[in-house]
Motif scaffolding. Structure first.
Motif: not given
Length: 474
Positions: A17-20, A23-28, A48-52, A313-319
């Motif tokens: 996601p750091a490269h996304v 404007t390309a984010l998926t709308p919820l 993306y895995g467990a966290v998107a 700052d932290t990491v969750l689900g590899g993100q």
């Protein structure tokens, strides 16, 4: 949702996601989340895995937690993931519009939903202990009587919309009565709640009007306490202020009522569209309670819930999660996590996350379950030949990022079966009687007899007039 700090610095892999671009984010929001949320969650998980990374509205980013273990970590670690939305970077950076549809669901309020630690425990105790004063047996009997009166208000043509004429009305009738609101307030409350749960363009003024109604109720009960949840909440040793009480009534009405409506509707849909389940239910191999649990796994009434805010700052689900980022609880997605799906199926399994997890798990799940179970059982008894009036694929869903709710559930039936039980002699929100206690009784219900479409019964009455008459003994 920014570049990680030096101590976490790792070159992100391609596709991270750091490269996304934003404007390309998926709308919820919009059609995808209404029409095929399970497909949406599956695509996000695959990519993306467990966290998107997602977008809640144009220009407002967040993270959707899709993984079951990750959601447990999110809800159990208050040190890293706070309930305090004042930490949210988007409004702090001036990027949330004053009229944003997200405000009613994300604004900080002095409630158990927005606090951590000791203050959360103080307010949660007040709400939990107040709800515990409801007499469960009487609540069941009164819910059944209200359901009977609602069914009796339908016309003789053998058709009904189980959302508009049943699921959306029965819980509100019970909850307004529990809180001490007049029955006449019901229709307007339904409309107001729908606006801010669906994040409509009227959500902000609807939220203001909703709170004004409840502020009037709190002022009234301060002066003249009664045998209702509002009075008990105000009298609790936690010592709630009027402002705290108003906001907790919002929580009880919106969370309790909306959840109960959707749970009822989704359970009835399951029974009407899933032949396997309907057959096992009528054959006695499964119960209505089993149907309720399956719905909490498949289509929980709240599919996503805001939220948690990263304290550092932290990491969750590899993100990489930046301080101030918002994380949305993907309750439906976490339930569908392949890592927790059992080959034996879902029957009897209550490990779902429909009620959340951790210290903020829903405190109203037991009365909600009782109301929904009674609503479904009563309807199936009264209309044993109930069937869907349209093909299942024509059913549509409300465009809410938070709720999983049908817009309608049209059905056909041939006749009414008489009610099973009489109306309770006392209110379910009255304390249990003691030898010296005296309480007002609830008026007797409107009685009914079997009817058929050609029985010549008078035309349909207004459902609200019918119920108001029932409560008032007319």
């Amino acid at each position: 949702m920014t570049t990680p700090p030096p101590e976490l610095a790792v070159v992100p892999p391609p596709g991270c996601p750091a490269h996304v671009p934003s404007t390309a984010l998926t709308p919820l929001y919009g059609p995808p989340v209404a029409e095929d949320p399970h497909g949406l969650y599956a695509r996000l998980r695959a990519r993306y895995g467990a966290v998107a990374p997602i977008e809640l509205e144009p220009g407002v980013e967040a993270w959707l937690v899709l993984g079951y273990p990750e959601l447990l970590e999110l809800t159990r670690n208050e040190q890293l993931f706070s309930k305090d939305s004042r930490r949210w970077r988007v409004p702090l950076e001036g990027r949330l519009r004053p009229d944003s549809r997200l405000l009613p669901m994300t604004s900080w309020r002095p409630t158990l939903l927005s606090l951590d630690g000791a203050e959360h425990q103080r307010l949660r105790a007040a709400v939990s202990e107040t709800l515990a004063r409801i007499d469960q047996r009487q609540l069941r009997e009164t819910t059944e009587a209200a359901a009977d009166a609602l069914i009796d208000s339908w016309g003789p043509d053998g058709t009904a919309d189980l959302i508009a004429q049943y699921a959306r009305q029965l819980p509100l009738l019970v909850f307004t009565r529990l809180l001490g609101l007049p029955v006449s307030a019901g229709p307007r409350l339904v409309e107001l709640i729908s606006h801010f749960v669906d994040s409509s363009d009227k959500s902000v003024p609807a939220n203001a009007e909703f709170q004004a109604i409840l502020a009037d109720l709190v002022r009234s009960r301060r002066e003249r306490p009664g045998a209702d949840l509002t009075s008990w909440l105000l009298a609790h040793p936690a010592g709630m202020t009027d402002e705290e009480a108003v906001h907790h009534l919002v929580v009880i009405l919106v969370a309790g009522n909306e959840t109960t409506i959707n749970w009822t509707g989704n359970t009835l849909r399951l029974l009407l569209t899933d032949r396997r389940f309907r057959a096992t239910l009528t054959g006695g191999r499964l119960t209505v309670s089993d149907a309720l649990e399956e719905v909490l796994w498949r289509d929980p009434p709240t599919q996503n819930f805001p939220g948690r805010w990263a304290t550092s700052d932290t990491v969750l689900g590899g993100q990489y999660i930046s301080a101030g980022d918002m994380l949305v609880l993907g309750l439906a997605a976490a339930n569908a996590d392949p890592s927790v799906q059992s080959p034996e199926g879902l029957a009897g399994n209550r490990a779902h996350l429909a009620w959340g997890a951790g210290r903020h798990v829903c405190p109203a799940q037991h009365p909600a379950r009782l109301i929904v179970e009674t609503a479904v059982e009563t309807l199936l008894h009264r209309l044993p030949d109930l069937q869907l009036a349209v093909p299942a694929h024509e059913l549509t869903w409300r465009p809410s990022p938070w709720s999983r709710a049908l817009t309608s559930l049209p059905v056909l039936y041939s006749a009414f079966t008489p009610p099973r039980a009489s109306v309770p002699e006392r209110s379910p929100w009255s304390p249990r009687p003691t030898p010296s206690s005296r309480f007002d009784s609830i008026p007797s219900a409107v009685t009914s007899t079997p009817r058929t479409p050609d029985s010549g019964t008078p035309g349909r009455r207004s459902w609200w007039n019918s119920l108001a008459g029932w409560w008032c003994g007319r």
